[in-house]
Design a protein around this motif. Structure first.
Motif, PDB file in Angstrom:
ATOM      1  N   ALA A 177       0.746  -1.540   0.257  1.00 33.88           N
ATOM      2  CA  ALA A 177      -0.292   0.219  -0.076  1.00 33.88           C
ATOM      3  C   ALA A 177       0.536   1.617   0.219  1.00 33.88           C
ATOM      4  CB  ALA A 177      -1.118  -0.246   0.974  1.00 33.88           C
ATOM      5  N   ASN A 178       2.279   0.974   0.402  1.00 32.89           N
ATOM      6  CA  ASN A 178       2.923   1.876   0.862  1.00 32.89           C
ATOM      7  C   ASN A 178       3.429   2.525  -0.619  1.00 32.89           C
ATOM      8  OD1 ASN A 178       2.460   2.837   3.605  1.00 32.89           O
ATOM      9  ND2 ASN A 178       4.534   1.787   4.050  1.00 32.89           N
ATOM     10  N   VAL A 179       3.824   1.595  -1.138  1.00 35.99           N
ATOM     11  CA  VAL A 179       4.183   2.099  -2.360  1.00 35.99           C
ATOM     12  C   VAL A 179       3.352   2.023  -3.839  1.00 35.99           C
ATOM     13  CG1 VAL A 179       5.677   0.406  -4.668  1.00 35.99           C
ATOM     14  CG2 VAL A 179       6.425  -0.010  -2.133  1.00 35.99           C
ATOM     15  N   GLY A 180       2.402   1.255  -3.435  1.00 37.25           N
ATOM     16  CA  GLY A 180       1.270   2.209  -4.218  1.00 37.25           C
ATOM     17  C   GLY A 180       0.660   3.355  -4.394  1.00 37.25           C
ATOM     18  N   ARG A 181       1.081   4.189  -2.370  1.00 39.99           N
ATOM     19  CA  ARG A 181       0.190   5.267  -2.514  1.00 39.99           C
ATOM     20  C   ARG A 181       1.439   6.486  -3.457  1.00 39.99           C
ATOM     21  NH1 ARG A 181      -2.437   3.480   2.310  1.00 39.99           N
ATOM     22  NH2 ARG A 181       0.058   3.493   3.397  1.00 39.99           N
TER      23      ARG A 181
END
Length: 309
Positions: A177-181
């Protein structure tokens, strides 16, 4: 052809590409599916090949711009994203999958990042008839491993080994999720679209097997030196336009210099090879300095167009 109504990656990319994207899949041995998404329409096609453990959505920052002037294809390698796993992951199986995709979509400009850069290069050597040009984005080279400091190799191995465990205990989704954001932030300022892109990235790593493939691909990269050297020794370099872009920050000094030297060597193998360093960019040039990648692809496509009788 499939509009991909149930495919979160198609949904996300369609919010970024005005004319939308479509989903396709190719059936490989034992009925396994190789999935790709496509946008734009002008030939020759541009095939985007992600780094180790990465998926088609990793190209979301540059894909919409490239699709304005090209037919653009981004695919998930076996075991990643929406593509089924292969029974045994090898360098040969990955090159054969890419060749099969090119046999289906036609000759293309190959654009590869990191590990995908090596796959693009090996595919160009194996099938020059299917290669209209090559763009390597901070590519992996089999001779870089020796320059990686031991401490970094050990820490990277520990991180890779922990990824499936993190998935099993439910923590990997936070990382994704952090990479995706961060990816979504680079794609658009619209909060709703950012949320859709983030969700699609997390969904690309929804299973334990997908996360385990990240580890498997990185281990393959660390063990492929002999096989790659053998492939280079028996292959002629095609006479196609070629660009190699290298990052200027984010690596230890010795590794940075080694990467630069190997990029120069790789460019020199191609009669029309050009190496450029990209100012103020780390390893993910297509996210941090996307204009440099777009310019390189368009330059290679323009030269490929001039090659057409």
């Amino acid at each position: 052809m499939d509009t991909g109504a149930q495919d979160p990656v198609v949904t996300a990319l369609s919010r970024l590409v005005p004319d939308g994207v479509v989903r396709h899949q190719l059936t490989r041995e034992s009925g396994r599916r190789l999935r790709w998404v496509e946008a734009g329409g002008a030939e020759p096609a541009v095939v985007l090949i992600s780094g180790a453990g990465e998926v088609a959505l990793d190209w979301a920052v540059v894909l919409p711009t490239l699709a304005e002037t090209s037919r653009v294809i981004a695919y998930d390698r076996a075991g990643l994203g929406a593509s089924d796993p292969v029974s045994r992951l090898t360098l040969d199986s990955q090159v054969r999958d890419l060749v099969a995709l090119l046999d289906h979509v036609g000759p293309a400009v190959l654009v590869g990042h990191s590990w995908g850069g090596l796959l693009a290069e090996l595919t160009a050597l194996a099938r020059p008839d299917r290669t209209r040009g090559v763009v390597l984005v901070d590519p992996f080279h089999e001779d870089t491993t020796a320059q990686v400091p031991l401490a970094l190799r050990v820490s990277s191995s520990l991180v890779l080994g922990a990824l499936p465990v993190l998935k099993a205990i439910g923590l990997f989704n936070r990382i994704a999720a952090n990479v995706g954001r961060e990816l979504a932030r680079r794609c658009t300022d619209d909060p709703t679209t950012q949320a859709v892109v983030t969700a699609a990235y997390v969904a690309s790593y929804g299973t334990y097997a997908q996360v385990a493939t990240i580890r498997a691909e990185n281990r393959l990269a660390n063990a492929c030196t002999g096989e790659v050297r053998a492939a280079r020794a028996v292959s002629a370099v095609p006479d196609v336009p070629m660009r190699v872009l290298t990052a200027t920050r984010g690596k230890p000094a010795a590794l940075q210099q080694r990467s630069r030297d190997l990029a120069e060597r790789t460019a020199a193998l191609f009669a029309r090879g050009v190496h450029r360093e990209v100012p103020d960019s780390g390893h993910y040039i297509h996210k941090e300095q996307p204009a440099a990648v777009v310019d390189a692809v368009r330059a290679v496509r323009a030269e490929a167009d001039r090659d057409t009788p």
